[in-house]
Design a protein around this motif. Structure first.
Motif, PDB file in Angstrom:
ATOM      1  N   GLU A   9      -8.871  -6.548  34.294  1.00  0.00           N
ATOM      2  CA  GLU A   9      -8.101  -5.390  34.649  1.00  0.00           C
ATOM      3  C   GLU A   9      -8.724  -4.684  35.918  1.00  0.00           C
ATOM      4  N   PHE A  10     -10.005  -4.296  35.602  1.00  0.00           N
ATOM      5  CA  PHE A  10     -10.924  -3.618  36.761  1.00  0.00           C
ATOM      6  C   PHE A  10     -10.808  -4.461  37.996  1.00  0.00           C
ATOM      7  N   LYS A  49     -24.555   4.254  38.056  1.00  0.00           N
ATOM      8  CA  LYS A  49     -23.151   5.119  37.944  1.00  0.00           C
ATOM      9  C   LYS A  49     -22.444   4.705  36.993  1.00  0.00           C
ATOM     10  N   VAL A  50     -22.392   3.352  36.795  1.00  0.00           N
ATOM     11  CA  VAL A  50     -21.545   2.739  35.519  1.00  0.00           C
ATOM     12  C   VAL A  50     -22.808   2.132  34.640  1.00  0.00           C
ATOM     13  N   LEU A  94     -11.032  -8.641  28.867  1.00  0.00           N
ATOM     14  CA  LEU A  94     -10.122  -7.923  29.363  1.00  0.00           C
ATOM     15  C   LEU A  94     -10.162  -6.854  30.288  1.00  0.00           C
ATOM     16  N   LEU A  95     -11.108  -6.231  30.055  1.00  0.00           N
ATOM     17  CA  LEU A  95     -11.477  -4.631  31.046  1.00  0.00           C
ATOM     18  C   LEU A  95     -11.702  -5.407  32.194  1.00  0.00           C
ATOM     19  N   GLU A 126     -21.861   7.933  35.408  1.00  0.00           N
ATOM     20  CA  GLU A 126     -20.321   8.766  35.566  1.00  0.00           C
ATOM     21  C   GLU A 126     -19.405   7.832  34.616  1.00  0.00           C
ATOM     22  N   ILE A 127     -19.929   6.785  34.165  1.00  0.00           N
ATOM     23  CA  ILE A 127     -18.959   6.040  33.034  1.00  0.00           C
ATOM     24  C   ILE A 127     -19.963   5.066  32.408  1.00  0.00           C
ATOM     25  N   VAL A 159      -7.806  -3.793  39.946  1.00  0.00           N
ATOM     26  CA  VAL A 159      -7.774  -2.726  40.647  1.00  0.00           C
ATOM     27  C   VAL A 159      -8.814  -2.472  41.762  1.00  0.00           C
ATOM     28  N   LEU A 160      -9.728  -3.367  41.755  1.00  0.00           N
ATOM     29  CA  LEU A 160     -10.875  -3.212  42.967  1.00  0.00           C
ATOM     30  C   LEU A 160     -10.603  -4.388  44.012  1.00  0.00           C
ATOM     31  N   LEU A 220     -18.709  -3.886  38.493  1.00  0.00           N
ATOM     32  CA  LEU A 220     -18.696  -2.406  38.589  1.00  0.00           C
ATOM     33  C   LEU A 220     -19.915  -1.965  39.543  1.00  0.00           C
ATOM     34  N   GLY A 221     -20.493  -2.601  39.743  1.00  0.00           N
ATOM     35  CA  GLY A 221     -22.064  -2.239  40.602  1.00  0.00           C
ATOM     36  C   GLY A 221     -22.857  -1.436  39.754  1.00  0.00           C
TER      37      GLY A 221
END
Lengths: 325, 260
Positions: free
Chosen positions: A319-320, A206-207, A315-316, A263-264, A323-324, A231-232
């Motif tokens: 940030e992820f 998915k990612v 950095l990403l 998806e991403i 959120v997770l 992100l799995g």
């Protein structure tokens, strides 16, 4: 006239693969209400998976559960599945466009003297005909095709059909089949090195976090792997990165290599050659990270960050993670 | 040892696709040997260089495929066969039946082809051919090693996993990236290629009745995918951009991986 469709169920690491339910969905979309959809499950020690599969909207499950089917062997699998096909006489056969599906579908199509459409991404019914959409030139163009006659064979691209849901009907019946092979075996599988065990398959991910020449070395993939794991998702690469020896060709995305539709899609240090774009333009959201603001990848990206991937990717990840958690 | 290479000519991977009058325009297009078939040609030539033998390159397609076959000859193949006939439809079933007719009359120890062609992306003809000829096959190989005169070991790339298989010849294999690094034809090679045997065959020559190669599939429509518009380039310092991006995505963690 009522027709019979057969899907070949696939599993990996002891689980039914997502693409199996997607192939079932494709069969449902190609069929009419009074058609029968059955499945065949092949492997060793896969009976629990047959039980799991029986919860889905299927008429019957043919179970080939034998030691000799522990790993994929083109000869044993073609013979055994060929036997099932002779019994079931399906009008249409569905299987994922996977390592196994890509290999066995044409062999079965040849046995059936049937037409085959590979890598199908959508199905529609118009009047009496069924139209199958599939990419050509790795998605630079698309075609809609029909079959001239039954039976036919379809391979389904992972991640493009919604997975079929379980049905509220009584479970499908399971028929255990014992394979009979008359011809002596010519092909022996000596070893299988599972390099991807536990990892997400690139075509089903998915990612995808993908690296190009900008990654600079094999070690340079580490921050990408970290983000993908968080992100799995899976790690991919451009031809440039593979040719430079930074990673295995199995990761290559593009017209040579794999076509992916996650998806991403996060392109890191990838300039965006036409041959690469062909392999990932079908992604839902594309994110590009590149030092060069003129890189062609930004022309197809939904979001772009101009900067050094070795700064941006960690950095990403940070940030992820916020959120997770 | 006699090695047959089945190959096709395709657009170069850097070509854009233009649809004109319902078909893909070939005007001004650079054609190449399908990249996966090129690995097969290279592997066949290396086998010949190491152990002797003969390499025959075979194509089914329009007359322009002659150019790709000439390139294979210039790389080092010994002979080329082009089966070209307007009555052969664009259909994998039909092409495999035509090839099977040729191979039934011309037995080989080894048949090599590409994993798939980058134009149609069907990946069918080679495996169908193996089945029609009743030959064992392994697709998507990244290594081919002889363990005796007629027994080989191959490594197959199965979605990143590596499968090691052993089988006796005759057999058919399809090449995956990583099998080798194809050579460029040398100038002497190009000159020699002009003198090498080149045969052009029709359906009648391979003994096929046009009725036996009717297409099993038909194209109803050909179109270009929607054009992706460029999105936004984020602004600000990098930590700010990273935070902004993650905020824009609205991700949801799921068991099968994160989703939008």
């Amino acid at each position: 006239m009522s027709r019979t469709f057969l899907i070949i169920a696939e599993h990996r690491d002891g689980k039914l693969r997502q693409v199996t339910m997607e192939a079932l969905q494709a069969a449902i979309e190609a069929s009419e209400h009074d058609d029968r959809i059955s499945a065949v499950l092949i492997g060793s020690g896969v009976e629990p998976l047959a039980d799991e599969l029986s919860a889905y909207p299927l008429s019957e499950i043919h179970l080939l559960d034998e030691d000799q089917f522990l790993t994929y062997n083109p000869e044993t699998y073609t013979a055994a599945l060929g036997g099932i096909i002779e019994t079931v006489r399906p009008d249409g056969l569905f299987i994922g466009h996977t390592a196994m599906g890509r290999d066995i579908a044409p062999a079965l199509a040849a046995k059936l003297q049937a037409g085959q459409l590979s890598d199908v991404i959508a199905i529609e019914k118009i009047d009496d005909s069924v139209l199958f959409t599939r990419p050509v030139y790795a998605g630079k163009a698309l075609e809609k095709k029909t079959f001239a006659q039954y039976p036919w064979v379809v391979t389904v691209r992972p991640n493009n059909f919604i997975a079929a849901s379980r049905s509220d009907h009584p479970p499908a019946s399971i028929t255990r089949v014992v394979s009979t092979s008359a011809t002596p075996l010519r092909t022996i599988v000596k070893d299988v090195v599972r390099k991807t065990s536990g990892k997400v398959d690139l075509t089903e991910a998915k990612v995808i976090v993908s690296g190009g020449r900008g990654v600079k070395s094999a070690d340079g993939f580490k921050p990408l792997e970290e983000l993908a794991e968080l992100l799995g998702g899976a790690v991919g690469a451009s031809r440039g990165a593979c040719d430079a020896g930074y990673c295995d060709y199995a990761l290559q995305i593009g017209q040579t290599g794999k076509v992916v539709t996650p998806e991403i899609y996060i392109a890191c240090g990838i300039s965006g050659a036409i041959q690469h774009l062909a392999g990932m333009s079908g992604s839902r959201v594309i994110i590009a990270i590149n030092k060069d603001p003129e890189a062609p990848i930004f022309k197809v990206a939904d979001y772009g960050i101009v900067g050094d991937l070795f700064e941006v990717v960690p950095l990403l990840t940070q940030e992820f993670r916020k959120v997770l958690n | 040892m006699k090695v047959g290479v089945i190959m096709k000519q395709t657009f170069d991977t850097e070509e854009k696709i233009i649809i004109h009058n319902g078909i893909i325009s070939e005007e001004g297009v650079k054609f190449v040997i399908n990249p996966y078939d090129e690995y097969a040609v290279e592997e066949a030539i290396r086998l010949k260089e190491n152990a002797g033998g003969q390499v025959v390159a075979i194509s089914v397609g329009p007359p322009r495929c002659a150019e790709a076959l000439r390139t294979a000859l210039a790389m080092g193949a010994d002979e080329a066969i082009l089966i070209t006939d307007d009555r052969i439809p664009h259909d994998e079933y039909a092409v495999s039946v035509v090839l099977a007719a040729y191979f039934a009359d011309n037995p080989f120890d080894l048949i090599l082809g590409g994993n798939f062609a980058i134009d149609t992306g069907a990946g069918q003809v080679a495996v169908r051919l193996a089945e029609l000829l009743q030959l064992p096959h392994v697709s998507s190989i990244t290594k081919l090693t002889f363990i005796s005169v007629e027994r080989v070991q191959v490594e197959r790339d199965a979605e990143g996993d590596l499968e090691l298989l052993e089988l006796d010849l005759p057999a058919l294999f399809t090449a995956q990236q990583g099998l080798n690094e194809p050579r460029y034809p040398s100038l002497p090679g190009i000159l020699k290629a002009k003198k090498k045997p080149f045969q052009q065959l029709s359906l009648d020559d391979v003994g096929i009745d046009p009725n036996d190669v009717q297409a099993k599939t038909n194209r109803a429509e050909l179109f270009l995918p929607p054009v992706r518009a460029a999105g936004q380039i984020l602004q600000g310092d990098l930590p700010e951009q990273a935070a902004k991006l993650v905020g824009l995505l609205h991700i949801t963690p799921r068991p099968g991986g994160t989703s939008l």
